[in-house]
Write an enzyme that holds these catalytic residues in place. Structure first.
Site, PDB file in Angstrom:
ATOM      1  N   ARG A  30      -7.973   7.438   4.405  1.00 12.08           N
ATOM      2  CA  ARG A  30      -8.020   7.678   5.857  1.00 12.08           C
ATOM      3  C   ARG A  30      -8.053   9.181   6.075  1.00 12.08           C
ATOM      4  O   ARG A  30      -7.229   9.901   5.507  1.00 12.08           O
ATOM      5  CB  ARG A  30      -6.777   7.100   6.541  1.00 12.08           C
ATOM      6  CG  ARG A  30      -6.842   5.619   6.816  1.00 12.08           C
ATOM      7  CD  ARG A  30      -5.543   5.138   7.374  1.00 12.08           C
ATOM      8  NE  ARG A  30      -4.429   5.459   6.483  1.00 12.08           N
ATOM      9  CZ  ARG A  30      -3.166   5.206   6.761  1.00 12.08           C
ATOM     10  NH1 ARG A  30      -2.840   4.664   7.901  1.00 12.08           N
ATOM     11  NH2 ARG A  30      -2.216   5.507   5.912  1.00 12.08           N
ATOM     12  N   GLU A  73       4.460   7.154   2.705  1.00 15.66           N
ATOM     13  CA  GLU A  73       5.219   5.935   2.969  1.00 15.66           C
ATOM     14  C   GLU A  73       4.723   4.827   2.067  1.00 15.66           C
ATOM     15  O   GLU A  73       3.681   4.928   1.432  1.00 15.66           O
ATOM     16  CB  GLU A  73       5.105   5.507   4.441  1.00 15.66           C
ATOM     17  CG  GLU A  73       3.709   5.121   4.873  1.00 15.66           C
ATOM     18  CD  GLU A  73       3.644   4.689   6.328  1.00 15.66           C
ATOM     19  OE1 GLU A  73       4.706   4.604   6.984  1.00 15.66           O
ATOM     20  OE2 GLU A  73       2.528   4.438   6.813  1.00 15.66           O
ATOM     21  N   ARG A 120       0.862  -1.189   0.000  1.00 19.29           N
ATOM     22  CA  ARG A 120       0.000   0.000   0.000  1.00 19.29           C
ATOM     23  C   ARG A 120       0.890   1.227   0.000  1.00 19.29           C
ATOM     24  O   ARG A 120       1.732   1.399   0.882  1.00 19.29           O
ATOM     25  CB  ARG A 120      -0.932   0.018   1.206  1.00 19.29           C
ATOM     26  CG  ARG A 120      -2.111   1.002   1.028  1.00 19.29           C
ATOM     27  CD  ARG A 120      -2.964   1.143   2.269  1.00 19.29           C
ATOM     28  NE  ARG A 120      -2.240   1.888   3.300  1.00 19.29           N
ATOM     29  CZ  ARG A 120      -2.236   1.553   4.593  1.00 19.29           C
ATOM     30  NH1 ARG A 120      -2.877   0.489   5.010  1.00 19.29           N
ATOM     31  NH2 ARG A 120      -1.563   2.284   5.462  1.00 19.29           N
ATOM     32  N   SER A 176      -3.194  -2.835   5.778  1.00 20.36           N
ATOM     33  CA  SER A 176      -4.546  -3.145   6.246  1.00 20.36           C
ATOM     34  C   SER A 176      -5.616  -2.253   5.638  1.00 20.36           C
ATOM     35  O   SER A 176      -5.333  -1.321   4.904  1.00 20.36           O
ATOM     36  CB  SER A 176      -4.590  -3.041   7.772  1.00 20.36           C
ATOM     37  OG  SER A 176      -4.229  -1.743   8.179  1.00 20.36           O
ATOM     38  N   LYS A 220      11.813   2.680   6.456  1.00 13.86           N
ATOM     39  CA  LYS A 220      11.913   4.101   6.103  1.00 13.86           C
ATOM     40  C   LYS A 220      13.286   4.438   5.523  1.00 13.86           C
ATOM     41  O   LYS A 220      13.425   5.312   4.671  1.00 13.86           O
ATOM     42  CB  LYS A 220      11.645   4.971   7.333  1.00 13.86           C
ATOM     43  CG  LYS A 220      10.295   4.715   7.991  1.00 13.86           C
ATOM     44  CD  LYS A 220       9.147   5.082   7.076  1.00 13.86           C
ATOM     45  CE  LYS A 220       7.808   4.940   7.783  1.00 13.86           C
ATOM     46  NZ  LYS A 220       7.481   3.564   8.167  1.00 13.86           N
ATOM     47  N   GLU A 234       6.508   0.328  11.690  1.00 13.97           N
ATOM     48  CA  GLU A 234       5.158   0.401  11.127  1.00 13.97           C
ATOM     49  C   GLU A 234       4.174   0.484  12.297  1.00 13.97           C
ATOM     50  O   GLU A 234       4.541   0.293  13.450  1.00 13.97           O
ATOM     51  CB  GLU A 234       4.867  -0.848  10.281  1.00 13.97           C
ATOM     52  CG  GLU A 234       5.764  -0.985   9.058  1.00 13.97           C
ATOM     53  CD  GLU A 234       5.659   0.192   8.104  1.00 13.97           C
ATOM     54  OE1 GLU A 234       4.613   0.850   8.087  1.00 13.97           O
ATOM     55  OE2 GLU A 234       6.621   0.454   7.394  1.00 13.97           O
ATOM     56  N   GLY A 235       2.899   0.754  11.973  1.00  9.73           N
ATOM     57  CA  GLY A 235       1.867   0.677  13.001  1.00  9.73           C
ATOM     58  C   GLY A 235       1.370   2.023  13.511  1.00  9.73           C
ATOM     59  O   GLY A 235       0.419   2.091  14.257  1.00  9.73           O
ATOM     60  N   ASN A 247       3.961   0.701   2.430  1.00 11.67           N
ATOM     61  CA  ASN A 247       3.807  -0.410   3.374  1.00 11.67           C
ATOM     62  C   ASN A 247       4.006  -1.722   2.641  1.00 11.67           C
ATOM     63  O   ASN A 247       3.323  -1.987   1.636  1.00 11.67           O
ATOM     64  CB  ASN A 247       2.405  -0.393   3.991  1.00 11.67           C
ATOM     65  CG  ASN A 247       2.127   0.878   4.769  1.00 11.67           C
ATOM     66  OD1 ASN A 247       2.519   1.017   5.901  1.00 11.67           O
ATOM     67  ND2 ASN A 247       1.452   1.830   4.122  1.00 11.67           N
ATOM     68  N   LYS A 295      11.081  10.323  11.366  1.00 12.99           N
ATOM     69  CA  LYS A 295      10.431   9.009  11.269  1.00 12.99           C
ATOM     70  C   LYS A 295      11.400   7.885  11.630  1.00 12.99           C
ATOM     71  O   LYS A 295      12.512   7.839  11.088  1.00 12.99           O
ATOM     72  CB  LYS A 295       9.928   8.770   9.839  1.00 12.99           C
ATOM     73  CG  LYS A 295       8.751   9.625   9.433  1.00 12.99           C
ATOM     74  CD  LYS A 295       8.239   9.189   8.072  1.00 12.99           C
ATOM     75  CE  LYS A 295       6.832   9.699   7.830  1.00 12.99           C
ATOM     76  NZ  LYS A 295       6.225   9.062   6.650  1.00 12.99           N
TER      77      LYS A 295
END
Length: 491
Positions: A458, A149, A132, A156, A313, A375-376, A151, A371
């Site tokens: 989002r 970023e 993603r 998800s 990253k 992740e998360g 992923n 950064k």
């Protein structure tokens, strides 16, 4: 991400505010629609495996520039190929992460697995990338998208995002705006991602073998995960899906005589990681041993360890340099198009360039975000908080972080609906982040499947730096596509 008093506001889907009675009625319907259609999550504050809350959502779809949405869609197969090539470049991954693994224990543990697997040779040549790529529009460049970023693990919300389009379609119809639906792009993220896993299962070619989902001990984002599982079971009933934690794999997993992964007597064809991307998922050495066992097995991983490392990253920062990008993309037009989506990304390694970037961050911290490799969500440091954070780090510790230019997205205005929040909802200023899903399957020599696989949006309050829905900071949404040549431009 940065907004200020001069940040422009995108033209909305419909005229707001709504009359209070109408707003109360349609919001109540939308909440029930969300729960009845699986746009839901388990509560973190009142957790029960037997109950759900609707996932936070935006009542009517938020505007997004059509040209930039279409650009992101068109770019995704190129980004898929880029990440596939990066993942299979041992020298690049090793060199790029050399400083990071000295100070970031988690990345070092992943890298050690990678090194050990490399030494013995990959048992399974094929990998699956369910990727993603996340973007914000940047007002200082005509709302051009900039990548936040990429992923490569546990990408998800493909499941719930697919349900957001019918939810917001329902709301618009209820409000008498059915004509607006034509500007909401179709979203087949769930089918696209699941079909990728099934294509990998087909490559494995053992009819009795299963697809294994690696999950957390407690799954708050249960509906999104189950959507994937149930889609596979309903669409391909001959394929069984198992859900196991890393701890359970350590307890029950072993390799067969041909290095096939066995859970008891069940052979695993494909492993889909929805956990394993942060240190908390590895409470003991047993979980790391389980990850190593899976990486050395014949099962096709999503992602394999080299794909996981390609999503750090530090790798993203390295790729933003044109001289590095041309190592992986041959076509000059493609390279130019990908180069344009990168914002400024800067190393903080202990060398001349890294030290200059460190000084730049101390001088003008308001221009940047700091950064880590994680992740998360919830791990970044923003603006004026950066100097203190950097000063607490040693020169060596800094190399586990990257510096990124703050992106200035346009605002939208709408109603954010959250479990337990006051009714009726209030109009708020919001910022939307577009995620484009991609599927890529292949080995070091060939890519056999490569396609764009849907999207998600989002949306978060303009005052919130982080926008993770699972982390409780954002809301799910869908794009309402607007054109700059409409009567008033974007604004």
């Amino acid at each position: 991400m940065s907004v200020d008093d001069n940040t422009p506001v995108l033209r909305g889907c419909i005229k707001l505010p709504l009359a209070t009675d109408e707003l109360l009625e349609v919001t109540a319907k939308a909440k029930d629609y969300a729960i009845m259609h699986g746009a839901a999550m388990r509560s973190k504050t009142n957790f029960s495996p037997d109950s759900l809350n609707f996932a936070p959502f935006v009542l009517v779809p938020s505007s997004f520039p059509r040209k930039e949405f279409e650009k992101a869609i068109a770019l995704q197969p190129i980004i898929n190929r880029l990440m596939h090539n990066v993942a299979h470049d041992e020298e690049f991954i090793t060199t790029t992460l050399a400083e990071t693994i000295k100070v970031d224990e988690f990345t070092a543990n992943l890298f050690n697995i990678y090194r050990k697997v490399l030494a013995h040779g990959f048992t399974q040549a094929y990998s699956v990338g369910l990727l993603r790529s996340d973007y914000l529009a940047h007002v200082y460049e005509g709302c051009a998208i900039k990548q936040v970023e990429i992923n490569t693990i546990a990408s998800s919300f493909g499941g719930i995002a697919t349900q957001l389009v019918p939810l917001q379609n329902f709301v618009l119809r209820e409000l008498g705006h059915a004509e607006k639906l034509q500007r909401m792009p179709k979203n087949d993220a769930l089918a696209g991602l699941c079909d990728g896993m099934v294509k990998a299962w087909d490559i494995y070619a053992k009819p009795q073998a299963v697809i294994l989902f690696i999950i957390e001990e407690v799954s708050y984002n249960i509906c999104d995960q189950r959507f994937h599982e149930f889609y596979i079971r309903e669409t391909y009933p001959h394929i069984k899906v198992l859900r196991r934690t890393l701890t359970e794999v350590h307890r029950d997993g072993k390799l067969g005589q041909h290095k096939e992964l066995l859970l008891g007597s069940t052979e695993v064809a494909v492993i889909y990681f929805r956990a394993g991307y942060e240190p908390g998922h590895y409470p003991s050495q047993g979980e790391w041993d389980a990850r190593y066992l899976m990486e050395t097995s014949l099962a096709i991983k999503c992602p394999s360890i080299h794909y996981h490392l390609a999503g750090t990253k530090k790798v993203q920062q390295a790729l933003a340099q044109p001289s590095v990008l041309e190592r992986f993309i041959n076509d000059p037009e493609e390279m130019k198009a990908v180069g344009k989506i990168f914002t400024g990304l800067y190393s903080l390694d202990d060398n001349e360039a890294g030290n200059a970037n460190y000084e730049m961050a101390l001088r003008t911290p308001e221009k940047f975000v700091l950064k880590p490799q994680r992740e998360g969500g919830g791990n970044n440091v923003y603006g004026l908080d950066i100097p203190d954070a950097l000063k607490r780090m040693s020169r060596v510790e800094r190399s586990a972080w990257i510096l990124m230019d703050l992106i200035h997205p346009p605002l939208s205005q709408g109603y954010m609906v959250r479990p337990g929040s006051a009714m009726p909802p209030q109009i708020v200023d919001m910022v939307s982040e577009l995620g484009i899903f991609g599927v890529v399957i292949g080995d070091a020599e060939h890519i056999v499947h490569n396609y764009q696989a849907g999207h998600m949006l989002r949306t978060k309050l303009s005052t919130a730096n982080e926008g993770g829905v699972a982390a409780g900071l954002g809301a799910l949404d869908s794009p309402y596509l607007i054109d700059s040549d409409d009567e008033d431009g974007y604004y």
